[in-house]
Design a protein around this motif. Sequence first.
Motif, PDB file in Angstrom:
ATOM      1  N   ALA A   1      -1.815  -3.812 -10.495  1.00  0.00           N
ATOM      2  CA  ALA A   1      -1.223  -2.494 -10.752  1.00  0.00           C
ATOM      3  C   ALA A   1      -0.365  -2.492 -11.988  1.00  0.00           C
ATOM      4  O   ALA A   1      -0.192  -1.446 -12.634  1.00  0.00           O
ATOM      5  CB  ALA A   1      -0.412  -2.056  -9.529  1.00  0.00           C
ATOM      6  N   TRP A   2       0.199  -3.643 -12.340  1.00  0.00           N
ATOM      7  CA  TRP A   2       1.053  -3.743 -13.524  1.00  0.00           C
ATOM      8  C   TRP A   2       0.287  -4.225 -14.754  1.00  0.00           C
ATOM      9  O   TRP A   2       0.888  -4.477 -15.795  1.00  0.00           O
ATOM     10  CB  TRP A   2       2.234  -4.658 -13.235  1.00  0.00           C
TER      11      TRP A   2
ATOM     12  N   ARG B   1       1.251  -9.947  -5.459  1.00  0.00           N
ATOM     13  CA  ARG B   1       0.768  -8.829  -4.660  1.00  0.00           C
ATOM     14  C   ARG B   1       0.320  -7.643  -5.510  1.00  0.00           C
ATOM     15  O   ARG B   1      -0.667  -6.982  -5.202  1.00  0.00           O
ATOM     16  CB  ARG B   1       1.861  -8.364  -3.692  1.00  0.00           C
ATOM     17  N   HIS B   2       1.066  -7.347  -6.576  1.00  0.00           N
ATOM     18  CA  HIS B   2       0.850  -6.094  -7.306  1.00  0.00           C
ATOM     19  C   HIS B   2       0.482  -6.288  -8.773  1.00  0.00           C
ATOM     20  O   HIS B   2       0.506  -5.328  -9.539  1.00  0.00           O
ATOM     21  CB  HIS B   2       2.119  -5.236  -7.238  1.00  0.00           C
TER      22      HIS B   2
ATOM     23  N   ASP C   1       7.769   0.878   0.648  1.00  0.00           N
ATOM     24  CA  ASP C   1       7.843  -0.501   1.137  1.00  0.00           C
ATOM     25  C   ASP C   1       8.495  -0.570   2.511  1.00  0.00           C
ATOM     26  O   ASP C   1       8.130  -1.408   3.343  1.00  0.00           O
ATOM     27  CB  ASP C   1       8.606  -1.380   0.145  1.00  0.00           C
TER      28      ASP C   1
ATOM     29  N   VAL D   1       6.176  -1.336  -6.772  1.00  0.00           N
ATOM     30  CA  VAL D   1       4.926  -0.777  -7.277  1.00  0.00           C
ATOM     31  C   VAL D   1       4.914   0.733  -7.033  1.00  0.00           C
ATOM     32  O   VAL D   1       5.575   1.241  -6.135  1.00  0.00           O
ATOM     33  CB  VAL D   1       3.715  -1.445  -6.592  1.00  0.00           C
TER      34      VAL D   1
ATOM     35  N   TRP E   1      13.462  -6.853  -5.562  1.00  0.00           N
ATOM     36  CA  TRP E   1      12.159  -6.297  -5.203  1.00  0.00           C
ATOM     37  C   TRP E   1      12.340  -5.386  -3.994  1.00  0.00           C
ATOM     38  O   TRP E   1      12.931  -5.774  -2.989  1.00  0.00           O
ATOM     39  CB  TRP E   1      11.192  -7.429  -4.881  1.00  0.00           C
TER      40      TRP E   1
ATOM     41  N   SER F   1       7.799  -2.371 -14.328  1.00  0.00           N
ATOM     42  CA  SER F   1       6.603  -1.638 -14.757  1.00  0.00           C
ATOM     43  C   SER F   1       6.680  -1.290 -16.243  1.00  0.00           C
ATOM     44  O   SER F   1       5.669  -1.336 -16.952  1.00  0.00           O
ATOM     45  CB  SER F   1       6.419  -0.369 -13.921  1.00  0.00           C
TER      46      SER F   1
ATOM     47  N   ALA G   1       6.032 -10.626  -6.088  1.00  0.00           N
ATOM     48  CA  ALA G   1       5.675  -9.239  -6.380  1.00  0.00           C
ATOM     49  C   ALA G   1       4.450  -9.180  -7.283  1.00  0.00           C
ATOM     50  O   ALA G   1       3.549  -8.345  -7.083  1.00  0.00           O
ATOM     51  CB  ALA G   1       6.854  -8.521  -7.031  1.00  0.00           C
TER      52      ALA G   1
ATOM     53  N   GLN H   1       9.500   4.296  -4.179  1.00  0.00           N
ATOM     54  CA  GLN H   1       9.133   2.877  -4.126  1.00  0.00           C
ATOM     55  C   GLN H   1       9.717   2.189  -2.901  1.00  0.00           C
ATOM     56  O   GLN H   1       9.011   1.490  -2.168  1.00  0.00           O
ATOM     57  CB  GLN H   1       9.650   2.165  -5.385  1.00  0.00           C
TER      58      GLN H   1
END
Length: 303
Positions: A299-300, A295-296, A18, A164, A195, A171, A292, A14
């Motif tokens: 995905a979560w 942006r993601h 990033d 992510v 993050w 998550s 976060a 992760q």
Amino acid sequence: MPPPALLIPGGRGQLGTDLVGRRGPAGLVHAPGSSELDITDSGVLTDAVDSFADAAGDAGLRPVVVNLAAYTAVDDAESDPVTAERVNTRGPAALAEVCRKRGLPLLHVSTDYVFGGDASVPYEPDDETGPRSVYGRTKLAGERAVLAAHPRAWVVRTAWLYGVGGTNFVSTMARLCLERETVSVAEDQVGSPTWTADLAGGLLELADSVARRDEPAARVLHCTNTGSANRCEFARAVFEEMGADPERVRPVATADVPRPAPRPSFSVLSDRKWTEGGLTPLRPWREALRAAFERHGAAWGVR
């Protein structure tokens, strides 16, 4: 000046993802995973560092190594201390020695688990350590080995990482938010949620400073998103970002949700040495969590 060239062992996780993403396409960046670069294999390690240093020199770039390779399965380490010690202690020691021989500065990422967790104010880098788990003990031994082996090595401790593309507290809470009506989370563990994208920015700033030889005097630094929360508050913030009722997260004591490895009850890290070294403090943790999810979130599982 162009940004430094970066070798990032453990770079497929992760934080590594990033770090590469924040750096963008500029310059030379090599971020191998553990299957590509095993830092416990001295021959492979030496070849990798030599090749990277030569490529950076040919390109006229300043090389910096950022070590993210680690055994991070905190609970598994309790029953597998040999592997944890090999990856978290002997591997970083070997990497630091190779970097010293080639004259490459090294940034080594470590953890809040090196502390015992009995403080009531944020830990300073030079406060007394006292890890309570195999993971924490092997990471502390790795820090000491790195600093002893290489005069141009810096240890950066961080805490409560999420990003992510992997399994982490955010998550997991996001998944449980979709799967369960209520979730029980400890309210007697306090730390600083961080993050990985923000930490990556901090590491890049430090790498640039070190490459320019304008580095901080302190060789052990703390870098987290600012502020603190207990685990229950953190989980409730995740539920809020999921658009769910945060009261579905029920506070419990750590003793009610036992794990193989003990967790520090308090592991907030002070960034005073970081800012005194001319580095930018990270934003507040709640602001970072909101960004976060912006942006993601998909995905979560945000609908």
